[in-house]
Design an enzyme around this catalytic site. Structure first.
Site, PDB file in Angstrom:
ATOM      1  N   ASP A  95       0.408  -3.280  12.245  1.00 39.60           N
ATOM      2  CA  ASP A  95       0.891  -3.652  10.909  1.00 39.60           C
ATOM      3  C   ASP A  95       1.283  -5.133  10.921  1.00 39.60           C
ATOM      4  O   ASP A  95       2.276  -5.522  11.556  1.00 39.60           O
ATOM      5  CB  ASP A  95       2.096  -2.773  10.542  1.00 39.60           C
ATOM      6  CG  ASP A  95       2.512  -2.988   9.092  1.00 39.60           C
ATOM      7  OD1 ASP A  95       2.798  -4.146   8.717  1.00 39.60           O
ATOM      8  OD2 ASP A  95       2.534  -2.012   8.331  1.00 39.60           O
ATOM      9  N   ASP A 104       4.869  -6.066   9.650  1.00 32.40           N
ATOM     10  CA  ASP A 104       5.910  -5.679  10.603  1.00 32.40           C
ATOM     11  C   ASP A 104       5.920  -6.608  11.820  1.00 32.40           C
ATOM     12  O   ASP A 104       6.986  -6.968  12.331  1.00 32.40           O
ATOM     13  CB  ASP A 104       5.698  -4.232  11.070  1.00 32.40           C
ATOM     14  CG  ASP A 104       6.166  -3.230  10.028  1.00 32.40           C
ATOM     15  OD1 ASP A 104       6.927  -3.611   9.114  1.00 32.40           O
ATOM     16  OD2 ASP A 104       5.763  -2.050  10.128  1.00 32.40           O
ATOM     17  N   ARG A 161       0.851  -1.194   0.000  1.00 23.24           N
ATOM     18  CA  ARG A 161       0.000   0.000   0.000  1.00 23.24           C
ATOM     19  C   ARG A 161       0.878   1.232   0.000  1.00 23.24           C
ATOM     20  O   ARG A 161       1.743   1.379   0.858  1.00 23.24           O
ATOM     21  CB  ARG A 161      -0.852   0.049   1.272  1.00 23.24           C
ATOM     22  CG  ARG A 161      -1.920  -0.968   1.326  1.00 23.24           C
ATOM     23  CD  ARG A 161      -3.012  -0.615   2.301  1.00 23.24           C
ATOM     24  NE  ARG A 161      -2.586  -0.033   3.566  1.00 23.24           N
ATOM     25  CZ  ARG A 161      -3.426   0.351   4.509  1.00 23.24           C
ATOM     26  NH1 ARG A 161      -4.727   0.212   4.323  1.00 23.24           N
ATOM     27  NH2 ARG A 161      -2.993   0.858   5.640  1.00 23.24           N
ATOM     28  N   THR A 181      -1.283   7.465  -0.535  1.00 22.37           N
ATOM     29  CA  THR A 181      -2.589   7.290  -1.199  1.00 22.37           C
ATOM     30  C   THR A 181      -3.349   6.079  -0.662  1.00 22.37           C
ATOM     31  O   THR A 181      -4.549   5.962  -0.881  1.00 22.37           O
ATOM     32  CB  THR A 181      -2.404   7.083  -2.715  1.00 22.37           C
ATOM     33  OG1 THR A 181      -1.692   5.844  -2.900  1.00 22.37           O
ATOM     34  CG2 THR A 181      -1.626   8.219  -3.348  1.00 22.37           C
TER      35      THR A 181
HETATM   36  C1  PRP Z   1      -1.065  -4.868   4.381  1.00 20.07           C
HETATM   37  C2  PRP Z   1      -1.838  -6.168   4.451  1.00 20.07           C
HETATM   38  C3  PRP Z   1      -2.658  -6.118   3.194  1.00 20.07           C
HETATM   39  C4  PRP Z   1      -2.960  -4.644   3.046  1.00 20.07           C
HETATM   40  C5  PRP Z   1      -4.373  -4.415   3.514  1.00 20.07           C
HETATM   41  O1  PRP Z   1       0.018  -4.993   3.541  1.00 20.07           O
HETATM   42  O2  PRP Z   1      -1.028  -7.298   4.558  1.00 20.07           O
HETATM   43  O3  PRP Z   1      -1.982  -6.616   2.057  1.00 20.07           O
HETATM   44  O4  PRP Z   1      -2.039  -3.954   3.890  1.00 20.07           O
HETATM   45  O5  PRP Z   1      -4.741  -3.086   3.313  1.00 20.07           O
HETATM   46  P1  PRP Z   1      -5.849  -2.661   2.270  1.00 20.07           P
HETATM   47  O6  PRP Z   1      -7.010  -3.586   2.498  1.00 20.07           O
HETATM   48  O7  PRP Z   1      -6.149  -1.245   2.654  1.00 20.07           O
HETATM   49  O8  PRP Z   1      -5.278  -2.770   0.886  1.00 20.07           O
HETATM   50  P2  PRP Z   1       1.072  -3.794   3.338  1.00 20.07           P
HETATM   51  O9  PRP Z   1       0.646  -2.915   2.218  1.00 20.07           O
HETATM   52  O10 PRP Z   1       1.317  -3.139   4.660  1.00 20.07           O
HETATM   53  O11 PRP Z   1       2.345  -4.537   2.793  1.00 20.07           O
HETATM   54  P3  PRP Z   1       3.333  -5.551   3.540  1.00 20.07           P
HETATM   55  O12 PRP Z   1       2.556  -6.846   3.787  1.00 20.07           O
HETATM   56  O13 PRP Z   1       4.408  -5.723   2.524  1.00 20.07           O
HETATM   57  O14 PRP Z   1       3.795  -4.942   4.823  1.00 20.07           O
HETATM   58  N1  URA Z   2      -2.375  -3.416   6.941  1.00 15.68           N
HETATM   59  C1  URA Z   2      -2.000  -3.847   8.159  1.00 15.68           C
HETATM   60  O1  URA Z   2      -1.010  -4.583   8.298  1.00 15.68           O
HETATM   61  N2  URA Z   2      -2.731  -3.473   9.226  1.00 15.68           N
HETATM   62  C2  URA Z   2      -3.822  -2.688   9.109  1.00 15.68           C
HETATM   63  O2  URA Z   2      -4.464  -2.390  10.127  1.00 15.68           O
HETATM   64  C3  URA Z   2      -4.180  -2.234   7.835  1.00 15.68           C
HETATM   65  C4  URA Z   2      -3.451  -2.628   6.754  1.00 15.68           C
END
Ligand code: PRP
Ligand code: URA
Length: 210
Positions: free
Chosen positions: A201, A204, A105, A109
């Protein structure tokens, strides 16, 4: 929309989810809990797999017994956090093939950005389970499923641990043919589109980054 979303309210899942939400839970335990919840969710989400009868010999007698009727599965984690669910799913269904969709994400945005895609070549013969612990705005799930649909799988299910109402609305309206499974529906999103009360997160917390 209601029938399209299944919330797993099993006591074991709810108990483990509480420790996942706790900010004092470190990465090792968090990863173990993601795995354990995923295993329990896999068990529930595969409940409708068809069975067929086969003839076997036990040490005592000949008998008929049941095996899964030739349905081929594929698991597709959304990188990164979906990978935390994968080993548990594979431990339940070792014959499943695995694809990966890389999305993150954008921090400003909140829109998903695609950076990787690798799917099994025979995905058109497979029932796909898309894995991501978090369904927040739904942008990542909607895009990942649109990408997978281009390869025409037999069916798609989406497994997440926490779902926000905004994400459920976005996903069920973009993909009304996709069954959604979660361990809990949370209250909503904060101004940065994080789930409330949520668990922070997920990527993380699984990988110890931050
Ligand atoms: C997180 C999560 C989803 C997304 C959900 O990933 O694992 O993929 O956010 O958010 P959304 O429903 O608003 O799209 P992130 O973008 O943080 O990436 P990462 O797993 O690489 O940390
Ligand atoms: N992605 C995450 O990992 N946590 C949230 O709460 C939203 C998006």
């Amino acid at each position: 929309m209601e029938n399209q979303v299944t919330v797993f309210d099993h006591p074991l899942i709810q108990h483990k989810l509480t420790f996942m939400r706790d900010k004092n839970t470190g990465s090792k335990l968090f990863r173990e809990l993601v795995s354990e919840v995923s295993m329990l969710m896999c068990y529930e989400a595969t409940r409708d797999l068809p069975l067929k009868e086969v003839e076997i010999e036990t040490p005592m007698a000949s008998t008929t017994s049941k095996v899964i009727a030739g349905r081929k599965l594929a698991f597709v984690p959304i990188l990164r956090a979906g990978c935390g669910m994968l080993d548990a799913m594979l431990s339940m269904v070792p014959a499943a093939k695995v694809g990966h969709i890389g999305l993150y994400r954008d921090e400003t945005t909140h829109q998903p950005v695609e950076y990787y895609k690798k799917l099994p070549s025979d995905i058109s013969e497979r029932d796909v389970f898309v894995l991501d612990p978090m369904l927040a705005t739904g942008g990542s799930a909607v895009d990942a499923i649109s990408i997978i649909k281009q390869s025409k799988p037999r069916s798609i299910k989406f497994l997440c641990i926490l779902a926000a109402p905004e994400g459920i609305r976005a996903l069920t309206s973009a993909h009304p043919d996709v069954q959604v499974y979660c361990a809990a529906k949370d209250e909503g999103l904060d101004k940065n589109c994080y789930i409330l009360p949520g668990l922070g997160d997920a990527g993380d917390r699984i990988f110890g980054t931050k």
